[in-house]
Design an enzyme around this catalytic site. Structure first.
Site, PDB file in Angstrom:
ATOM      1  N   ASN A  47     -10.378  -1.509   1.263  1.00 56.95           N
ATOM      2  CA  ASN A  47      -9.914  -0.351   2.030  1.00 56.95           C
ATOM      3  C   ASN A  47     -10.534   0.931   1.491  1.00 56.95           C
ATOM      4  OD1 ASN A  47      -8.198  -2.221   3.266  1.00 56.95           O
ATOM      5  ND2 ASN A  47      -6.466  -1.690   1.951  1.00 56.95           N
ATOM      6  N   TRP A 118      -1.347 -15.483   0.495  1.00 57.98           N
ATOM      7  CA  TRP A 118      -1.881 -16.810   0.241  1.00 57.98           C
ATOM      8  C   TRP A 118      -3.258 -16.580  -0.397  1.00 57.98           C
ATOM      9  CZ3 TRP A 118       0.804 -15.266   4.446  1.00 57.98           C
ATOM     10  CH2 TRP A 118       1.902 -16.028   4.839  1.00 57.98           C
ATOM     11  N   ARG A 119      -3.316 -16.596  -1.725  1.00 55.73           N
ATOM     12  CA  ARG A 119      -4.575 -16.192  -2.372  1.00 55.73           C
ATOM     13  C   ARG A 119      -4.865 -16.968  -3.655  1.00 55.73           C
ATOM     14  NH1 ARG A 119      -3.046 -10.067  -3.740  1.00 55.73           N
ATOM     15  NH2 ARG A 119      -5.316  -9.813  -3.710  1.00 55.73           N
ATOM     16  N   TYR A 184      -0.604  -1.934  -9.729  1.00 57.90           N
ATOM     17  CA  TYR A 184       0.021  -3.026 -10.497  1.00 57.90           C
ATOM     18  C   TYR A 184       0.882  -3.878  -9.577  1.00 57.90           C
ATOM     19  CZ  TYR A 184       3.219  -5.327 -13.783  1.00 57.90           C
ATOM     20  OH  TYR A 184       3.976  -6.255 -14.470  1.00 57.90           O
ATOM     21  N   ALA A 246       5.067  10.607  -1.198  1.00 59.01           N
ATOM     22  CA  ALA A 246       5.231  11.810  -0.389  1.00 59.01           C
ATOM     23  C   ALA A 246       5.397  13.069  -1.237  1.00 59.01           C
ATOM     24  CB  ALA A 246       6.436  11.660   0.533  1.00 59.01           C
ATOM     25  N   ALA A 273      -2.173   0.904   2.647  1.00 56.62           N
ATOM     26  CA  ALA A 273      -3.424   1.596   2.301  1.00 56.62           C
ATOM     27  C   ALA A 273      -3.260   3.102   2.126  1.00 56.62           C
ATOM     28  CB  ALA A 273      -4.532   1.302   3.313  1.00 56.62           C
ATOM     29  N   ALA A 274      -2.037   3.602   2.035  1.00 61.00           N
ATOM     30  CA  ALA A 274      -1.868   5.036   1.780  1.00 61.00           C
ATOM     31  C   ALA A 274      -2.507   5.420   0.449  1.00 61.00           C
ATOM     32  CB  ALA A 274      -0.387   5.400   1.785  1.00 61.00           C
ATOM     33  N   ASP A 276      -4.745   3.629  -1.273  1.00 63.60           N
ATOM     34  CA  ASP A 276      -6.174   3.301  -1.250  1.00 63.60           C
ATOM     35  C   ASP A 276      -6.967   4.411  -0.573  1.00 63.60           C
ATOM     36  OD1 ASP A 276      -5.195   0.874  -2.209  1.00 63.60           O
ATOM     37  OD2 ASP A 276      -5.295  -0.084  -0.239  1.00 63.60           O
TER      38      ASP A 276
END
Length: 333
Positions: A47, A118-119, A184, A246, A273-274, A276
């Protein structure tokens, strides 16, 4: 761009700055179980790579993604999507018996997200294993900047993680600056002490840290931002941007301490993705000669737009105007 650790005099260059982002791209799915599912691609460093490529003129900054994928149709499609965004894939390793990881996004009425992953057998986990990884690791020294996250560290096997840290030592001695986003995720680590040690190893190499407050507070138990800034100063991290959702962003750098307010968003759709996107905009501004306060304003502006759309990556047409005309026209190394 001086990120405290001085690798020599600052000079303007005509070649593009080279940035390598190390991590994992996954198959992204969102929707409701039993209903229509939308499939795209995402992952924290991917991203950031996309938004970084969008925010920099292609002739000024070359963005490459470093990872491992399979040779399946999803892997082929994700690489094609990177190229469409102007992201290079010259250092992508293909592991033929592996597949990409997958995650499913669920959001609540306030836009807060929950991920299902799933990784465990994903190709990226093995990217730095074996002699086939030697060329990728040595290539890090060819870049002006190397960017990675806590997730980049977490997904690797212990041997692969150690090889990456050793390669970053070599790259930094050759002049590569290291940018670290702490991201993290406890469930990706066998235990918290393993994570803390890996973070400490990397922080001693880090020039710019893009830190989410909640993540570091959970991992290291910091009581307040002052304790965090003190620890990063002891690790000799030259520039720290502390992301607080925020709330305002706090910055510690050689020119002082700064507090940069966030932008107000009336309706948050999806916070995926805020962080990122904030990191991408912050780094993009710094690569183009902006100062840390300007960079934080860029970060807030992009993140505020991203949280108003579903999924990690907003449409290209929705990218905000960052006001780049006030920045130097040539990036600095």
């Amino acid at each position: 761009m001086d990120l405290t650790h001085n690798h020599g005099p600052q000079t303007r260059v005509t070649r593009p700055l080279k940035v390598a982002l190390v991590g994992e791209c996954m198959i992204e799915m969102r929707g409701e179980p039993g209903a229509v599912i939308i499939q795209t691609f995402g992952g924290d460093t991917l991203n950031t790579a996309v938004y970084l490529a969008r925010l920099n003129p292609r002739g000024a900054v070359a963005v490459d993604y470093m990872t491992a994928v399979g040779n399946d149709a999803f892997s082929v499609a994700m690489r094609r999507s990177w190229l469409d965004e102007g992201i290079g894939d010259a250092h992508v390793r293909v592991i033929e018996d592996a597949l990409p990881g997958l995650y499913f996004i669920q959001t609540d009425p306030h836009g807060e997200r929950r991920f299902l992953y799933w990784r465990g057998e994903a190709a990226a986990r093995r990217m730095f294993e074996g002699p086939e990884a030697d060329a990728m690791l040595e290539a890090l020294a060819d870049y002006d900047y190397a960017y990675l996250s806590g997730i980049s560290l977490a997904i690797l096997t212990p041997a692969g993680r150690q090889r990456l840290i050793e390669a970053l030592h070599r790259a930094r001695r050759a002049g590569t600056r290291i940018v670290f986003d702490n991201n993290y995720r406890p469930h990706l680590w066998p235990d918290s002490e393993t994570a803390r040690q890996a973070y400490r190893d990397l922080l001693h190499l880090t020039d710019l840290a893009l830190v989410t407050w909640e993540d570091d507070a959970a991992l290291f138990g910091y009581r307040d931002p002052e304790a965090l800034f003190s620890a990063y100063a002891q690790a000799e991290v030259g520039e720290v941007a502390l992301k607080r959702g925020a709330a305002s962003c706090l910055i510690q750098c050689p020119t002082g301490r700064f507090d940069v307010p966030a932008q107000t968003v009336s309706h948050v759709v999806d916070t995926t993705a805020a962080g990122d996107s904030f990191s991408a905009a912050y780094l993009a501004c710094r690569l183009r000669g902006g100062d840390p306060e300007q960079a934080a304003r860029w970060g807030h502006r992009l993140a505020a737009q991203v949280v108003q759309y579903r999924g990690a990556l907003i449409p290209q047409a929705a990218m905000p105007n960052m006001g780049a005309s006030s920045l130097p026209s040539v990036a600095q190394v």
